[in-house]
Design a protein around this motif. Structure first.
Motif, PDB file in Angstrom:
ATOM      1  N   ASP A   1       0.797  -1.229   0.000  1.00 45.01           N
ATOM      2  CA  ASP A   1       0.000   0.000   0.000  1.00 45.01           C
ATOM      3  C   ASP A   1       0.833   1.285   0.000  1.00 45.01           C
ATOM      4  N   SER A   2       2.111   1.185   0.380  1.00 43.58           N
ATOM      5  CA  SER A   2       2.957   2.376   0.417  1.00 43.58           C
ATOM      6  C   SER A   2       3.531   2.673  -0.965  1.00 43.58           C
ATOM      7  N   GLU A   3       4.059   3.878  -1.138  1.00 40.97           N
ATOM      8  CA  GLU A   3       4.692   4.243  -2.405  1.00 40.97           C
ATOM      9  C   GLU A   3       5.917   3.377  -2.657  1.00 40.97           C
ATOM     10  N   GLU A   4       6.653   3.088  -1.582  1.00 43.72           N
ATOM     11  CA  GLU A   4       7.817   2.217  -1.709  1.00 43.72           C
ATOM     12  C   GLU A   4       7.394   0.819  -2.161  1.00 43.72           C
ATOM     13  N   GLY A   5       6.275   0.356  -1.606  1.00 45.25           N
ATOM     14  CA  GLY A   5       5.766  -0.959  -1.988  1.00 45.25           C
ATOM     15  C   GLY A   5       5.382  -1.012  -3.459  1.00 45.25           C
ATOM     16  N   LYS A   6       4.741   0.041  -3.943  1.00 43.43           N
ATOM     17  CA  LYS A   6       4.337   0.091  -5.347  1.00 43.43           C
ATOM     18  C   LYS A   6       5.554   0.112  -6.271  1.00 43.43           C
ATOM     19  N   ALA A   7       6.634   0.775  -5.830  1.00 42.55           N
ATOM     20  CA  ALA A   7       7.855   0.808  -6.627  1.00 42.55           C
ATOM     21  C   ALA A   7       8.480  -0.587  -6.709  1.00 42.55           C
ATOM     22  N   LYS A   8       8.384  -1.329  -5.611  1.00 41.30           N
ATOM     23  CA  LYS A   8       8.909  -2.698  -5.601  1.00 41.30           C
ATOM     24  C   LYS A   8       8.118  -3.596  -6.548  1.00 41.30           C
ATOM     25  N   LEU A   9       6.803  -3.398  -6.596  1.00 42.51           N
ATOM     26  CA  LEU A   9       5.972  -4.204  -7.492  1.00 42.51           C
ATOM     27  C   LEU A   9       6.372  -3.973  -8.952  1.00 42.51           C
ATOM     28  N   LYS A  10       6.778  -2.753  -9.286  1.00 42.52           N
ATOM     29  CA  LYS A  10       7.226  -2.465 -10.652  1.00 42.52           C
ATOM     30  C   LYS A  10       8.486  -3.265 -10.983  1.00 42.52           C
ATOM     31  N   LYS A  11       9.346  -3.438  -9.995  1.00 36.86           N
ATOM     32  CA  LYS A  11      10.555  -4.233 -10.214  1.00 36.86           C
ATOM     33  C   LYS A  11      10.200  -5.698 -10.447  1.00 36.86           C
ATOM     34  N   VAL A  12       9.213  -6.173  -9.703  1.00 35.39           N
ATOM     35  CA  VAL A  12       8.786  -7.566  -9.862  1.00 35.39           C
ATOM     36  C   VAL A  12       8.259  -7.790 -11.276  1.00 35.39           C
ATOM     37  N   VAL A  13       7.487  -6.837 -11.778  1.00 37.79           N
ATOM     38  CA  VAL A  13       6.970  -6.929 -13.151  1.00 37.79           C
ATOM     39  C   VAL A  13       8.131  -6.976 -14.145  1.00 37.79           C
ATOM     40  N   ALA A  14       9.160  -6.178 -13.890  1.00 41.78           N
ATOM     41  CA  ALA A  14      10.312  -6.125 -14.796  1.00 41.78           C
ATOM     42  C   ALA A  14      11.133  -7.409 -14.771  1.00 41.78           C
ATOM     43  N   LEU A  15      11.007  -8.183 -13.700  1.00 41.28           N
ATOM     44  CA  LEU A  15      11.745  -9.454 -13.608  1.00 41.28           C
ATOM     45  C   LEU A  15      11.071 -10.580 -14.390  1.00 41.28           C
ATOM     46  N   GLU A  16       9.823 -10.382 -14.777  1.00 45.56           N
ATOM     47  CA  GLU A  16       9.069 -11.441 -15.447  1.00 45.56           C
ATOM     48  C   GLU A  16       9.756 -11.962 -16.717  1.00 45.56           C
ATOM     49  N   PRO A  17      10.312 -11.103 -17.585  1.00 47.79           N
ATOM     50  CA  PRO A  17      10.976 -11.621 -18.789  1.00 47.79           C
ATOM     51  C   PRO A  17      12.186 -12.512 -18.475  1.00 47.79           C
ATOM     52  N   ILE A  18      12.888 -12.198 -17.390  1.00 45.47           N
ATOM     53  CA  ILE A  18      14.031 -13.039 -17.019  1.00 45.47           C
ATOM     54  C   ILE A  18      13.562 -14.414 -16.580  1.00 45.47           C
ATOM     55  N   ALA A  19      12.509 -14.446 -15.784  1.00 43.89           N
ATOM     56  CA  ALA A  19      11.960 -15.735 -15.361  1.00 43.89           C
ATOM     57  C   ALA A  19      11.493 -16.535 -16.566  1.00 43.89           C
ATOM     58  N   LYS A  20      10.861 -15.861 -17.504  1.00 49.97           N
ATOM     59  CA  LYS A  20      10.383 -16.544 -18.708  1.00 49.97           C
ATOM     60  C   LYS A  20      11.551 -17.099 -19.513  1.00 49.97           C
ATOM     61  N   LYS A  21      12.628 -16.319 -19.611  1.00 53.14           N
ATOM     62  CA  LYS A  21      13.810 -16.753 -20.356  1.00 53.14           C
ATOM     63  C   LYS A  21      14.457 -17.976 -19.719  1.00 53.14           C
ATOM     64  N   LEU A  22      14.413 -18.047 -18.389  1.00 53.83           N
ATOM     65  CA  LEU A  22      15.008 -19.181 -17.670  1.00 53.83           C
ATOM     66  C   LEU A  22      14.024 -20.334 -17.500  1.00 53.83           C
ATOM     67  N   ASP A  23      12.817 -20.167 -18.033  1.00 55.33           N
ATOM     68  CA  ASP A  23      11.773 -21.202 -17.970  1.00 55.33           C
ATOM     69  C   ASP A  23      11.440 -21.542 -16.520  1.00 55.33           C
ATOM     70  N   CYS A  24      11.173 -20.516 -15.740  1.00 57.74           N
ATOM     71  CA  CYS A  24      10.818 -20.727 -14.332  1.00 57.74           C
ATOM     72  C   CYS A  24       9.811 -19.683 -13.897  1.00 57.74           C
ATOM     73  N   THR A  25       9.263 -19.848 -12.723  1.00 56.70           N
ATOM     74  CA  THR A  25       8.344 -18.854 -12.178  1.00 56.70           C
ATOM     75  C   THR A  25       9.135 -17.746 -11.493  1.00 56.70           C
ATOM     76  N   LEU A  26       8.472 -16.647 -11.206  1.00 53.90           N
ATOM     77  CA  LEU A  26       9.126 -15.568 -10.460  1.00 53.90           C
ATOM     78  C   LEU A  26       9.570 -16.050  -9.087  1.00 53.90           C
ATOM     79  N   ALA A  27       8.743 -16.874  -8.445  1.00 56.20           N
ATOM     80  CA  ALA A  27       9.091 -17.389  -7.123  1.00 56.20           C
ATOM     81  C   ALA A  27      10.358 -18.238  -7.194  1.00 56.20           C
ATOM     82  N   GLN A  28      10.449 -19.095  -8.181  1.00 61.60           N
ATOM     83  CA  GLN A  28      11.634 -19.946  -8.318  1.00 61.60           C
ATOM     84  C   GLN A  28      12.878 -19.109  -8.599  1.00 61.60           C
ATOM     85  N   LEU A  29      12.713 -18.053  -9.384  1.00 56.50           N
ATOM     86  CA  LEU A  29      13.833 -17.154  -9.655  1.00 56.50           C
ATOM     87  C   LEU A  29      14.298 -16.483  -8.372  1.00 56.50           C
ATOM     88  N   ALA A  30      13.352 -16.005  -7.569  1.00 58.86           N
ATOM     89  CA  ALA A  30      13.688 -15.309  -6.324  1.00 58.86           C
ATOM     90  C   ALA A  30      14.373 -16.245  -5.327  1.00 58.86           C
TER      91      ALA A  30
END
Length: 335
Positions: free
Chosen positions: A247-276
């Motif tokens: 709910d915070s502005e900092e939290g929303k900025a973090k969510l944008k980073k998570v969205v940006a990580l999606e292509p890397i997870a896709k490239k490695l054929d894994c989920t975001l959770a597995q990447l993390a």
């Protein structure tokens, strides 16, 4: 499954582990808890983490019932609990000798075990002398109630102080620290604790590797699923973390980073959770990553992070760093 030594000890723990928190005995019943623990055990996970405060003690009870139900050989398990918040009484919390010893005995009764392998000071207690804390945890070890003791969310200075006191008394200092560590929360683990890994052989059992689910991508839409951790409204701590994470502005900025990580997870054929999870495991100072799960399928999906780990080449890690843009600066060794 892969295993690492816990700090400088001879104890080997699975690099992925399973924790109870508010899930077992709270968010889900015994049936789900049993299925998760069996899935973990079958995958080679040997470390199961708990605490006296989790679900008001019900998490320990649920985990203890699972161990008894499956009849697992005790030597095949590494069980932990944490002492600090044991109840509402004036001596039911903190790290006095009284509460450390009474709290340990109460935890063992709830777990229905003769001993735990690891026992943690769940938080620092600035109102109790360090020599009292060190002596009490050593007494617990001498009595066979635990094999090793450690800390959770202590500062590097407090950990160092505990070692200095232990050395002066000819006693054992804390072997391991249980800090929060993930892609979005790095400073303490990578900078503040850095001198302690070599100096004391400090092991780490990290929690919240998925930032309470933020790094799974499940909150990217802005909607909180009712069956998610942040959807669990009965726990005030969970809700405070939700407010800070989403709910915070900092939290929303973090969510944008998570969205940006999606292509890397896709490239490695894994989920975001597995990447993390794999990203955490790539740090050699991580002894084990404590995961949470309310369904056996989640355990099985988390274990697939092991296959992602070798894919994290220097080039991929650099690509991740560019997105995270939060690598902390190193500081002089003060401890």
């Amino acid at each position: 499954m892969q295993y690492r030594h816990l700090g400088k000890s001879g104890l080997r723990v699975s690099i992925l582990s399973l924790g109870g928190w508010v899930t077992y005995g709270g968010q889900v019943g015994d049936d789900a808890a049993f299925e998760c623990m069996k899935a973990a055990y079958d995958a080679g996970i040997n470390f199961f983490d708990n605490a006296e405060v989790y679900a008001g003690g019900e998490s320990e009870k649920s985990m203890g019932r699972a161990i008894k139900h499956f009849g697992w050989k005790r030597s095949s398990l590494v069980i932990s609990t944490k002492i600090y918040w044991g109840g509402a009484g004036s001596n039911d919390k903190g790290l006095s000798r009284k509460h450390i010893i009474e709290g340990t005995k109460a935890s063992l009764e709830r777990l229905d075990l003769d001993y735990v392998d690891l026992i943690f000071a769940h938080r620092p207690d600035n109102l109790t002398p360090m020599h009292e804390i060190v002596r009490a945890f050593n007494w617990v070890i001498e009595k066979g109630y635990a094999f090793y003791w450690g800390t959770s969310e202590w500062s590097a200075e407090q950990i160092s102080d505990a070692h200095r006191v232990a050395d002066s008394l000819g006693l054992i200092g804390p072997l391991m620290e249980q800090p929060q560590y993930n892609m979005l929360h790095r400073e303490r683990f990578e900078v503040e604790y850095a001198p302690l890994y070599a100096k004391y052989g400090l092991g780490t059992t990290i929690w919240s590797p998925l930032a309470s689910g933020v790094l799974t991508g499940k909150y990217n839409s802005g909607v909180v699923p009712e069956d998610s951790r942040f959807g669990y409204k009965k726990d005030a701590v969970v809700q405070r973390i939700r407010e800070a994470s989403l709910d915070s502005e900092e939290g929303k900025a973090k969510l944008k980073k998570v969205v940006a990580l999606e292509p890397i997870a896709k490239k490695l054929d894994c989920t975001l959770a597995q990447l993390a999870l794999a990203w955490c495991l790539a740090n050699k100072n991580v002894s084990t990553v404590i995961t949470g799960a309310s369904r056996a399928e989640q355990v099985k999906e988390n274990v697939k992070a092991l296959a992602v780990l070798p894919k994290l080449t220097p080039e991929v890690l650099a690509e991740i760093e560019k997105i995270l843009d939060n690598k902390p600066e190193s500081k002089p060794d003060r401890y």
